[in-house]
Write an enzyme that holds these catalytic residues in place. Structure first.
Site, PDB file in Angstrom:
ATOM      1  N   GLU A 150      55.454  25.841 -17.460  1.00 60.36           N
ATOM      2  CA  GLU A 150      53.983  25.409 -17.888  1.00 60.36           C
ATOM      3  C   GLU A 150      53.917  23.744 -18.118  1.00 60.36           C
ATOM      4  OE1 GLU A 150      52.513  28.168 -20.865  1.00 60.36           O
ATOM      5  OE2 GLU A 150      54.497  27.784 -22.042  1.00 60.36           O
TER       6      GLU A 150
ATOM      7  N   HIS B  49      42.099  29.264 -25.664  1.00 64.29           N
ATOM      8  CA  HIS B  49      42.576  30.615 -26.167  1.00 64.29           C
ATOM      9  C   HIS B  49      41.590  31.493 -26.721  1.00 64.29           C
ATOM     10  CE1 HIS B  49      46.539  28.834 -25.755  1.00 64.29           C
ATOM     11  NE2 HIS B  49      46.822  29.951 -25.221  1.00 64.29           N
TER      12      HIS B  49
ATOM     13  N   CYS C 172      51.190  34.181 -14.283  1.00 64.00           N
ATOM     14  CA  CYS C 172      50.402  34.905 -15.540  1.00 64.00           C
ATOM     15  C   CYS C 172      49.281  34.109 -16.148  1.00 64.00           C
ATOM     16  CB  CYS C 172      51.559  35.401 -16.647  1.00 64.00           C
ATOM     17  SG  CYS C 172      52.087  34.008 -17.519  1.00 64.00           S
TER      18      CYS C 172
ATOM     19  N   ASN D 295      47.612  27.941 -17.058  1.00 62.25           N
ATOM     20  CA  ASN D 295      46.510  27.463 -17.903  1.00 62.25           C
ATOM     21  C   ASN D 295      47.369  26.210 -18.317  1.00 62.25           C
ATOM     22  OD1 ASN D 295      45.325  29.852 -17.435  1.00 62.25           O
ATOM     23  ND2 ASN D 295      46.038  30.723 -19.584  1.00 62.25           N
TER      24      ASN D 295
ATOM     25  N   ARG E 294      51.370  38.875 -25.028  1.00 60.87           N
ATOM     26  CA  ARG E 294      51.269  37.896 -26.078  1.00 60.87           C
ATOM     27  C   ARG E 294      51.460  38.293 -27.382  1.00 60.87           C
ATOM     28  NH1 ARG E 294      46.959  35.952 -22.622  1.00 60.87           N
ATOM     29  NH2 ARG E 294      47.313  33.825 -21.718  1.00 60.87           N
TER      30      ARG E 294
HETATM   31  C1  PEP Z   1      49.391  29.955 -19.574  1.00 61.55           C
HETATM   32  O1  PEP Z   1      49.460  28.494 -20.153  1.00 61.55           O
HETATM   33  O2  PEP Z   1      48.950  29.818 -18.421  1.00 61.55           O
HETATM   34  C2  PEP Z   1      49.723  30.940 -20.237  1.00 61.55           C
HETATM   35  C3  PEP Z   1      49.534  32.125 -19.626  1.00 61.55           C
HETATM   36  O3  PEP Z   1      49.898  30.955 -21.426  1.00 61.55           O
HETATM   37  P1  PEP Z   1      48.708  30.659 -22.614  1.00 61.55           P
HETATM   38  O4  PEP Z   1      47.541  30.744 -21.868  1.00 61.55           O
HETATM   39  O5  PEP Z   1      48.741  31.944 -23.631  1.00 61.55           O
HETATM   40  O6  PEP Z   1      48.941  29.318 -23.141  1.00 61.55           O
HETATM   41 MG    MG Z   2      50.582  28.466 -21.954  1.00 62.85          MG
END
Ligand code: PEP
Ligand code: MG
Length: 592
Positions: free
Chosen positions: A441, A198, A512, A464, A305
Site C-alpha cells: 500500500e 475508514h 483487499c 485504498n 481488520r
Molecule cells: C487499503 O488500504 O486498501 C486497505 C485494505 O486497508 P485500510 O482500508 O484498512 O487502510
Molecule cells: Mg490500508
C-alpha cells in the site's frame, strides 16, 4: 441538476455516494461541537439515568484522555502530557462527582446542566482568585466540561434517534459510524468525507448507505425532515412531495427485487466464463459481520481488520483474551477456509482524537510503525493469534500493515518466530505453518516489490492506501475527492508489477482494497492477473455475477485499455461502454 433547490418540498442536494443504497427516513442533524444546555428539570424517575449518563461520559472522556496522554508520551511531548494529566485530575476529582450528583438530586436537572454548573463553580472560584497561574487553567477546565457535555448529549441523542434515522453531519468518525450502526441508523449524509475514509468503509461493512460531500446539508436539512438518501443517484432529497415519495417507494421496491435476483449467483462457483477460478474472500471488521461470510459464500477471510478492538477500548492497549475471542469467532465462522488476520493498523484516520496531534497522520505513526515502537502491543497480538491458530492448523495468514521498508517485515517475522517458540515451550499447541505477508500500500514497496516477494509468503494489495500514497491524494479529503482515482494507470501499474512479482516468486497476490468490490474494477484486476479478491461480503454476489459473464481475454482487453488511459474522461467512457454491454448481457441471461 443544481446543487441545491430551496423549494419547501423536494429540496435536492447533490453529493457523492460513499456507500450505495436507497433509504427513506427521518433526518437527524448530528453535531459534536454545539453545547446547548437544556435547563428544564426532568421527572424524578429519570434522575438515576442522568447520573448514569454522567458516569458513562466521565469514563469515555477519561479513556480518550489516557489514550491521548499515552500518545503524547510516546512522542516525548511532555507539555501535552502535563495538560492532559491535569485535565484527567479535574475529571476524576471526587468533588466534581459530588457536585454533579447533588445538582441532579436536589434540583432535578439533566446531567448536562449539572456538569455545566459544577464547572461554572470552579471557573468562578478561579476568576475570583485573580491568580494568573490559575487563569491559564480556565481553558483546560472548559475543554473538560465541553467534552463531558458533548458526550452526555451524544449518548442521549443517539439512543433517541429511533430506527428510521438518517444522520446528517459535517463529518463522522469510524467510532461514530459504529455507534450509529449499533443504534439501527438507516443512512448517513455528510458535508465532507472521503470515499475510502475508514468511516465510509465501516458504513459499507455495516450496510449503511452513505452520501458524502453534500456541501450544504447542515444548512439546508432540518432535524425531523423526511429525507431520501439516494446512493444510486448521488442525491439527498428532503421533504419529498407525494409524487416523489411514491416514485422512490417504487424504486426501493425495484432495488429490493434486484437484490433478490442476485441471490441466484450466491451458490454458483466463483469463476470466469472461461472457467478460471477467482477466490472471493471477505473483509471483516466486526464480529457481527462474521455471519455474512457463510451468507454470501465468501471463501474465507482475506482481511480481518483488528483495529476495532482498540477503538472500543480506552488507552493504547489491547486485551489479549478479547483478541483471542475475536479471532476464534472469525475462524469458527469461516468453515475450513483461510483466515487472514491483519495486525493492528491504527493511526491515519483510525485513532480517534489522536490524529489532530500529527500534522500528517496518514504519513505518520501508523500500522507497523506503532507496533514496532510499542512492542508489547505487537507481542500481545502475535500471542493471541498464535494461540488461536494452534487450534486451527493450516488456516492462518498474518498480514503486516503499512510496511514501508523490508526491515519492518523482517522484524515482525523474527517476533513471530520467537512467539511460536515461547508458546511451544509452555506447552501451548501452535501451528508451525502460519504464513506471513504484507500489505502492498506504499509506493516504495510496490517499486521494489521483487525484493519483498523474495521474503514474504503472500502479498495483499491495499488499493485504498496505495491510491492515496501514489497520487498524493488524501483518501478522506472531499476537496480533492475527484483526484482520488484508484484506477489511475499509475496505480494499475503498481498492481501489475505486484502480480508479476508474485508469479515470478510463486507468492499469492490478493487485492483487499475497496476497488476489489466494484464489478468493473474486479474485471480489470482479473485482467491484470489478480486471482484473489477480498471485499465486504454483501458485495460478493455482484462481483461474482460480473466475473462469471466474461472471459479472461476480454478482461485483459479492459485492463489494457484502462492502463493506457490518458485522462479520467477516457476511463469514464471505457467504463460506461462496458456498462452498456454488461446490462445487455444481464438482460439476455435473465431472458434465457
Ligand atoms: C487499503 O488500504 O486498501 C486497505 C485494505 O486497508 P485500510 O482500508 O484498512 O487502510
Ligand atoms: Mg490500508
Amino acid at each position: 441538476m443544481p446543487e441545491e433547490q430551496t423549494n419547501t418540498s423536494n429540496i435536492t442536494l447533490k453529493g457523492t455516494t460513499a456507500v450505495t443504497g436507497l433509504v427513506m427516513g427521518v433526518a437527524r442533524v448530528y453535531s459534536r461541537g454545539n453545547i446547548n444546555i437544556n435547563p428544564d428539570p426532568v421527572d424524578e424517575a429519570r434522575l438515576p439515568e442522568e447520573k448514569t449518563k454522567f458516569e458513562q461520559a466521565r469514563k469515555a472522556v477519561g479513556a480518550t484522555m489516557e489514550r491521548l496522554s499515552d500518545f503524547a508520551h510516546s512522542r516525548n511531548d511532555s507539555d501535552t502530557r502535563d495538560i492532559l494529566n491535569a485535565q484527567h485530575g479535574i475529571l476524576n476529582d471526587p468533588e466534581l462527582e459530588i457536585m454533579v450528583h447533588q445538582a441532579i438530586d436536589e434540583r432535578s436537572v439533566r446531567a448536562e446542566k449539572a456538569i455545566y454548573d459544577a464547572f461554572q463553580h470552579y471557573i468562578d472560584l478561579i476568576k475570583a482568585s485573580e491568580k494568573s497561574f490559575l487563569m491559564s487553567r480556565l481553558s483546560d477546565l472548559r475543554d473538560v466540561r465541553d467534552r463531558l457535555i458533548n458526550n452526555v448529549q451524544q449518548l442521549g441523542m443517539i439512543a433517541s434517534f429511533g430506527k428510521n434515522a438518517v444522520m446528517v453531519a459535517e463529518d463522522v468518525s469510524p467510532i461514530e459510524v459504529i455507534t450509529f450502526a449499533r443504534n439501527g441508523v438507516k443512512g448517513i449524509v455528510c458535508t465532507s468525507g472521503g470515499l475510502t475514509s475508514h468511516a465510509s468503509i465501516i458504513a459499507n461493512a455495516m450496510g449503511i448507505p452513505m452520501i458524502i460531500d453534500a456541501k450544504s446539508a447542515m444548512r439546508t436539512l432540518r432535524d425531523g425532515d423526511t429525507i431520501i438518501l439516494d446512493g444510486y443517484g448521488n442525491v439527498v432529497i428532503a421533504c419529498p412531495d407525494e409524487e416523489m415519495t411514491s416514485s422512490y417507494t417504487r424504486m426501493i421496491k425495484k432495488y429490493k427485487e434486484e437484490e433478490k435476483r442476485l441471490r441466484h449467483v450466491i451458490d454458483k462457483p466463483s469463476e470466469t466464463a472461461c472457467g478460471t477460478r477467482i477466490l472471493l474472500q471477505a473483509n471483516i471488521d466486526f464480529e457481527e459481520e462474521v455471519l455474512n461470510i457463510e451468507k454470501y459464500r465468501a471463501e474465507g477471510i482475506g482481511l480481518l481488520r483488528t483495529d476495532t478492538l482498540l477503538m472500543n477500548s480506552g488507552p493504547l492497549t489491547m486485551d489479549r483474551k478479547r483478541q483471542e475471542e475475536f479471532c476464534q469467532t472469525a475462524f469458527s465462522g469461516s468453515g475450513s477456509s483461510q483466515v487472514t488476520i491483519r495486525l493492528l493498523d491504527v493511526g491515519g484516520d483510525k485513532l480517534l482524537n489522536i490524529k489532530a496531534k500529527e500534522s500528517n497522520p496518514f504519513l505518520g505513526w501508523r500500522g507497523v510503525r506503532i507496533l514496532l515502537d510499542r512492542r508489547e502491543l505487537l507481542l500481545s497480538q502475535l500471542e493471541a493469534i498464535c494461540r488461536v491458530a494452534g487450534r486451527y492448523p493450516g488456516r492462518t495468514r498474518i498480514l503486516v500493515p503499512m510496511v514501508s521498508n523490508l526491515e519492518e517485515f523482517l522484524e515482525v517475522k523474527r517476533e513471530l518466530a520467537g512467539m511460536q517458540k515461547n508458546l511451544q515451550k509452555k506447552g501451548v499447541p501452535v501451528d508451525p505453518n502460519i504464513v506471513l505477508g504484507i500489505m502492498v500500500e506504499v509506493p516504495s514497496v510496490a517499486l521494489q516489490i521483487r525484493l519483498y516477494a523474495e521474503h514474504v509468503d503472500f502479498l495483499s494489495i491495499g488499493t485504498n492506501d496505495l491510491t492515496q500514497y501514489t497520487l498524493a491524494v488524501d483518501r478522506g479529503n472531499s476537496l480533492i475527492a475527484s483526484l482520488y482515482q484508484p484506477m489511475h494507470p499509475a496505480v494499475l501499474t503498481f498492481i501489475a508489477m505486484t502480480v508479476n512479482a508474485g508469479a515470478e516468486f510463486h507468492v499469492p497476490v490478493a487485492v483487499c482494497g475497496e476497488l476489489a468490490s466494484e464489478p468493473f474494477a474486479a474485471l480489470v484486476l482479473a485482467g491484470l492477473g489478480v486471482r484473489e479478491l477480498s471485499m465486504t461480503p454483501r458485495l460478493i454476489p455482484k462481483v461474482k455475477q460480473a466475473l462469471r459473464l466474461y472471459h479472461i481475454p476480454e478482461m485483459k482487453k479492459l485492463s489494457d485499455a484502462a492502463m493506457n488511459c490518458l485522462t479520467t474522461d477516457e476511463l469514464k467512457r471505457i467504463k460506461s461502454d462496458w456498462l452498456a454491454g454488461y446490462k445487455e448481457k444481464l438482460k439476455k441471461q435473465q431472458a434465457d
